[in-house]
Design an enzyme around this catalytic site. Structure first.
Site, PDB file in Angstrom:
ATOM      1  N   TYR A  17      38.580 -32.148  38.453  1.00 51.43           N
ATOM      2  CA  TYR A  17      38.280 -31.402  38.852  1.00 51.43           C
ATOM      3  C   TYR A  17      37.605 -30.166  40.070  1.00 51.43           C
ATOM      4  CZ  TYR A  17      34.548 -31.386  35.677  1.00 51.43           C
ATOM      5  OH  TYR A  17      32.873 -31.000  34.765  1.00 51.43           O
TER       6      TYR A  17
ATOM      7  N   LYS B 242      32.828 -18.564  27.885  1.00 54.26           N
ATOM      8  CA  LYS B 242      32.852 -19.181  26.045  1.00 54.26           C
ATOM      9  C   LYS B 242      33.108 -18.975  24.805  1.00 54.26           C
ATOM     10  CE  LYS B 242      29.120 -22.540  27.033  1.00 54.26           C
ATOM     11  NZ  LYS B 242      28.767 -23.558  26.160  1.00 54.26           N
TER      12      LYS B 242
ATOM     13  N   CYS C 136      22.226 -42.546  -9.610  1.00 53.84           N
ATOM     14  CA  CYS C 136      23.589 -41.878  -9.008  1.00 53.84           C
ATOM     15  C   CYS C 136      24.164 -41.195 -10.305  1.00 53.84           C
ATOM     16  CB  CYS C 136      23.879 -43.631  -9.299  1.00 53.84           C
ATOM     17  SG  CYS C 136      26.340 -44.170  -8.774  1.00 53.84           S
TER      18      CYS C 136
ATOM     19  N   LYS D  84      37.733 -25.299  30.095  1.00 53.90           N
ATOM     20  CA  LYS D  84      36.660 -25.469  30.385  1.00 53.90           C
ATOM     21  C   LYS D  84      36.523 -26.989  28.865  1.00 53.90           C
ATOM     22  CE  LYS D  84      31.782 -24.567  30.338  1.00 53.90           C
ATOM     23  NZ  LYS D  84      31.079 -25.578  29.495  1.00 53.90           N
TER      24      LYS D  84
ATOM     25  N   CYS E  64      23.096 -45.963  -4.256  1.00 54.33           N
ATOM     26  CA  CYS E  64      23.251 -46.475  -5.183  1.00 54.33           C
ATOM     27  C   CYS E  64      22.887 -48.168  -5.506  1.00 54.33           C
ATOM     28  CB  CYS E  64      24.531 -46.527  -5.961  1.00 54.33           C
ATOM     29  SG  CYS E  64      24.684 -47.075  -7.836  1.00 54.33           S
TER      30      CYS E  64
ATOM     31  N   CYS F 147      26.482 -43.980 -12.585  1.00 52.68           N
ATOM     32  CA  CYS F 147      26.415 -45.200 -13.332  1.00 52.68           C
ATOM     33  C   CYS F 147      24.722 -44.823 -13.623  1.00 52.68           C
ATOM     34  CB  CYS F 147      26.336 -46.798 -12.575  1.00 52.68           C
ATOM     35  SG  CYS F 147      25.323 -47.078 -11.697  1.00 52.68           S
TER      36      CYS F 147
ATOM     37  N   ASP G 263      35.664 -29.775  26.808  1.00 55.02           N
ATOM     38  CA  ASP G 263      34.502 -30.472  25.889  1.00 55.02           C
ATOM     39  C   ASP G 263      34.416 -32.047  25.952  1.00 55.02           C
ATOM     40  OD1 ASP G 263      32.037 -29.361  25.052  1.00 55.02           O
ATOM     41  OD2 ASP G 263      32.766 -29.313  23.117  1.00 55.02           O
TER      42      ASP G 263
ATOM     43  N   CYS H 185      28.232 -51.130  -9.808  1.00 50.85           N
ATOM     44  CA  CYS H 185      28.468 -49.018 -10.688  1.00 50.85           C
ATOM     45  C   CYS H 185      30.133 -48.790 -10.823  1.00 50.85           C
ATOM     46  CB  CYS H 185      28.231 -48.249  -9.254  1.00 50.85           C
ATOM     47  SG  CYS H 185      27.969 -46.727  -8.999  1.00 50.85           S
TER      48      CYS H 185
ATOM     49  N   GLU I 246      40.272 -22.887  34.760  1.00 49.39           N
ATOM     50  CA  GLU I 246      41.005 -23.513  33.966  1.00 49.39           C
ATOM     51  C   GLU I 246      40.313 -23.341  33.207  1.00 49.39           C
ATOM     52  OE1 GLU I 246      39.086 -26.294  37.134  1.00 49.39           O
ATOM     53  OE2 GLU I 246      39.604 -25.449  38.618  1.00 49.39           O
TER      54      GLU I 246
HETATM   55  S1  IVH Z   1      33.622 -27.051  37.703  1.00 49.16           S
HETATM   56  C1  IVH Z   1      28.751 -26.154  38.801  1.00 49.16           C
HETATM   57  N1  IVH Z   1      35.292 -27.067  35.802  1.00 49.16           N
HETATM   58  O1  IVH Z   1      31.253 -27.642  32.377  1.00 49.16           O
HETATM   59  C2  IVH Z   1      29.941 -26.511  37.976  1.00 49.16           C
HETATM   60  N2  IVH Z   1      33.203 -27.502  34.720  1.00 49.16           N
HETATM   61  O2  IVH Z   1      28.744 -25.689  31.843  1.00 49.16           O
HETATM   62  C3  IVH Z   1      30.896 -27.633  38.297  1.00 49.16           C
HETATM   63  N3  IVH Z   1      33.452 -28.008  33.043  1.00 49.16           N
HETATM   64  O3  IVH Z   1      28.819 -29.689  33.839  1.00 49.16           O
HETATM   65  C4  IVH Z   1      32.181 -27.977  37.314  1.00 49.16           C
HETATM   66  N4  IVH Z   1      35.537 -28.310  32.626  1.00 49.16           N
HETATM   67  O4  IVH Z   1      30.660 -30.893  32.856  1.00 49.16           O
HETATM   68  C5  IVH Z   1      34.241 -27.058  36.428  1.00 49.16           C
HETATM   69  N5  IVH Z   1      37.492 -27.321  34.695  1.00 49.16           N
HETATM   70  C6  IVH Z   1      36.287 -27.464  34.482  1.00 49.16           C
HETATM   71  C7  IVH Z   1      35.511 -28.203  33.304  1.00 49.16           C
HETATM   72  C8  IVH Z   1      34.033 -28.049  34.234  1.00 49.16           C
HETATM   73  C9  IVH Z   1      34.387 -29.111  31.688  1.00 49.16           C
HETATM   74  C10 IVH Z   1      31.860 -28.549  32.328  1.00 49.16           C
HETATM   75  C11 IVH Z   1      31.156 -29.546  33.333  1.00 49.16           C
HETATM   76  C12 IVH Z   1      29.859 -28.817  34.083  1.00 49.16           C
HETATM   77  C13 IVH Z   1      29.966 -27.691  32.573  1.00 49.16           C
HETATM   78  C14 IVH Z   1      28.772 -26.847  32.732  1.00 49.16           C
END
Ligand code: IVH
Length: 667
Positions: free
Chosen positions: A228, A316, A409, A117, A427, A412, A119, A432, A115
């Site tokens: 998820y 990551k 500034c 991740k 300023c 001016c 942010d 100005c 999946e």
């Molecule tokens: S599964 C036990 N799936 O990543 C953890 N987490 O660094 C189960 N996150 O706290 C989470 N995308 O906020 C999962 N596809 C994804 C995710 C995901 C982002 C975040 C989530 C978690 C953090 C951990």
């Protein structure tokens, strides 16, 4: 009159239809109807519910925004703890994870789900009998904050699951709340316009938006959501994760479309690597990938350490960075006088663009980083968008004096000073020319008076030659004066004059926004225009009345009030009006039968929530105020009305009850 049962049926039908369209739009990215048709359905439902408030239910699509700000957040204890995840940074570490899994399961017969991740921030949604009852942040994993009212405003989060009898009685859904990149850019643009500090990245913006005490503000932030995982459930959805995500989709929960199954770790690594390159094509930020063992029985065998499960791992991505040299540091003056240090860089390619400049945000930040001219710096795109300096890699070969916080500034040369309660240096000269240029650019800008042909270069010239010293001077410009300017032929001068002329009848909200009142951007300007209906009414509003308006906070109220108290501002506005500027408020909104009347609602009403009553008042063309004064026409008093009723009696303001009120708005 329609029978009660029929109305109920109609309401149910509308709700289902709207939910279906929400699902198509927010979850599947499709739509069967256009915005106008959707708005029509929504308005129809709202109308029926307002006429039959006893039929309003918590899961109705109209109930996404609550009307009262929270005092603070309650705690929610997670029934199943929300664990963290172990991180890896390269393919070797991923393979080492796979070896551990194989060893512990004592077989190679397992598969993965890979999946993105996302942010954002993790959230747990609890559905009981298919209805969303609680939404909580992760907090420390055991106890989080109850952010239900804010999460209810996120359109991608279903308030009621689809699927009827197939939905478990209890289902906790976990997922990520995020802010789309495009919304983040827009939000920061609006914040900069209103003189508010920018969010560093979409994750901070999402977290900040979810932790607001006023859900109405969250609603305007355009957050979204991907589900998820499950927390607690009364019945399992499937034997494996991939299939349980398919069930999520059937329930109308949004699941990221790029989730895939991978037969083995090699496949998983390939998928991860391909996303490292593709990630900028998404309209949301991902900071890596997540690899999860698919089958639940195998997950159980693997178990968890105290901190993180052993069946999943994150991979990551490194933030995209580049190294370059600081050639010089400029100080820019903003429209409200804020001085911002900006680094001019040796141009360098980064994540798809060539970066030449990077904001250093403010002088505290510049000092913290220790950036100086000639230094080699590492730059990163904050959320891959705004370039910023993250660290000094090497100091300049020859020593250069430390950059000094300006005391004056740069435009001016008047005194500059730090804000009492903030980090900004400003300023202090209201005249100005640097500030003036920025204010004029903003005034003429696309989101405000939208004066075509009055661009940056022309504004700068007009200020430099002394033709324009304030907004009103724009409306006094003569063609003959323009023709003397650089690159200004007869035809272009005509176009400029014509565009300025045209702006005289811009809608009221654009005019309010264009004034550049601190903390007031386009959205607040629209609320003010709708509430007051005329510039005069806004100008004479008391601070209390301003603060009582939905979505206008006390800081905004103070700022507006102070702006219109300032003699100089009043003089410029008067001159604009004399020159023929007449901001227009669309007629339709003001033709209601109670036009011009002011109501104050107090106490508990039987058939309306406070917000519904205020809406009804506004729809009838009247104003709804938070406090009783001599200008109040009617006080609508419900049960336990309190001091506002006493004040109304003292001032001789007419007090009406709910029944009279309904008559008034129906007549
Ligand atoms: S599964 C036990 N799936 O990543 C953890 N987490 O660094 C189960 N996150 O706290 C989470 N995308 O906020 C999962 N596809 C994804 C995710 C995901 C982002 C975040 C989530 C978690 C953090 C951990």
């Amino acid at each position: 009159m329609a029978k009660k049962k029929d109305i109920e049926k109609q309401i149910d039908r509308l709700r289902d239809e709207i939910r279906q369209h929400d699902y198509l739009y927010y979850v599947l990215n499709q739509s069967e109807i256009n915005d106008r048709q959707y708005d029509k359905l929504f308005a129809e439902l709202k109308e029926l519910e307002e006429a039959n408030p006893q039929l309003v239910t918590l899961d109705s699509p109209t109930q996404r925004v609550s009307d009262q700000p929270l005092e603070g957040f309650d705690n929610v204890r997670h029934t199943v703890p929300m664990l963290s995840m172990d991180n890896t940074y390269n393919a070797d570490e991923l393979r080492a994870f796979d070896e551990r899994v194989a060893k512990q399961l004592d077989t190679r017969n397992y598969d993965y789900v890979v999946e993105l991740k996302i942010d954002g921030l993790a959230i747990s949604l609890r559905y009981e009998e298919g209805i969303l009852v609680t939404a909580a942040t992760r907090g420390n994993g055991e106890v989080g904050d109850d952010v239900t009212s804010n999460v209810r405003t996120i359109k991608a989060v279903p308030l009621a699951l689809l699927g009827g009898s197939k939905i478990p009685a209890v289902l906790e859904v976990r997922g990520e709340v995020y802010m789309p990149t495009s919304s983040f850019v827009e939000l920061n643009r609006l914040r900069a316009e209103a003189g508010e500090p920018a969010f560093a990245n979409p994750r901070n913006a999402a977290a900040g938006s979810l932790k607001l005490l006023d859900a109405r503000v969250t609603a305007a932030r355009n957050l979204s959501f991907f589900a998820y995982a499950t927390g607690k459930f009364s019945e399992p959805l499937a034997l494996d994760h991939y299939r349980s995500l398919q069930r999520f989709k059937e329930f109308s929960l949004p699941v990221n479309p790029y989730i895939v199954q991978a037969r083995n770790i090699d496949k998983a690594v390939d998928i991860c690597d391909s996303w490292n390159e593709k990630r900028t094509s998404l309209d949301y930020q991902i900071d890596g990938m997540v690899i999860k063992v698919n089958r639940f029985n195998q997950r159980d065998m693997l178990g968890a350490t105290g901190r993180a499960p052993r069946w999943c791992i994150s991979y990551k991505f490194a933030a995209e960075q580049a190294e370059t040299t600081v050639e010089s540091i400029d100080v820019q003056v903003g429209k409200s006088g804020i001085l911002t240090p900006v680094a001019n860089l040796t141009p360098v390619p980064l994540a798809g663009t060539t970066v030449k400049r990077a904001s250093l945000h403010n002088f505290d930040e510049l000092k913290r980083l220790g950036v100086g001219v000639g230094d080699t710096v590492v730059i990163e795109k904050a959320g891959e968008i705004i370039p910023q300096v993250v660290e000094v890699k090497a100091k300049a070969a020859i020593s250069v004096p430390e950059f000094q916080v300006p005391k004056i500034c740069p435009v001016c040369s008047s005194a500059a000073a730090k804000d009492e309660d903030g980090v900004y240096i400003r300023c202090l000269n209201p005249n100005c020319s640097g500030q003036l240029k920025e204010r004029l650019k903003y005034f003429a800008g696309r989101g405000q008076m939208d004066i075509e042909n009055l661009g940056t270069a022309l504004i700068e010239q007009l200020v430099e030659v002394g033709l324009v010293e304030n907004f009103a001077d724009l409306y006094k410009l003569q063609k003959s004066e323009l023709i003397g300017l650089e690159r200004m032929a007869e035809k272009s001068a005509d176009n400029v004059i014509e565009a300025i002329e045209k702006s005289k009848t811009q809608p009221l909200w654009r005019f309010i926004a264009a004034l550049g009142i601190r903390h007031i951007g386009g959205q607040s300007a629209q609320i003010l225009a709708e509430h007051f209906g005329s510039l005069e009414a806004l100008m004479s509003a008391e601070q209390e009345e301003l603060a009582a308006i939905d979505q206008i906070g006390p800081i905004m109220a103070k700022s507006i009030h102070e702006y219109f108290k300032d003699e100089k501002n009043l003089e410029v506005i008067t001159q604009m009006l004399t020159a023929g500027v007449s901001p227009q408020q669309p007629q339709a909104q003001r033709l209601g039968k109670l036009a011009g009347k002011t109501f104050v609602v107090t106490g508990t009403l039987e058939n309306f929530s406070r917000q519904q009553a205020q809406q009804a008042i506004r729809r009838a063309g009247a104003k709804s105020s938070g406090s009783v004064s001599k200008k109040t026409d009617f006080v609508l008093a419900g049960k336990n009305p309190g001091s506002k009723l006493d004040k109304a009696r003292k001032l001789g303001v007419e007090v009406i009850n709910e029944e009279q009120f309904v008559k008034m708005i129906e007549d």
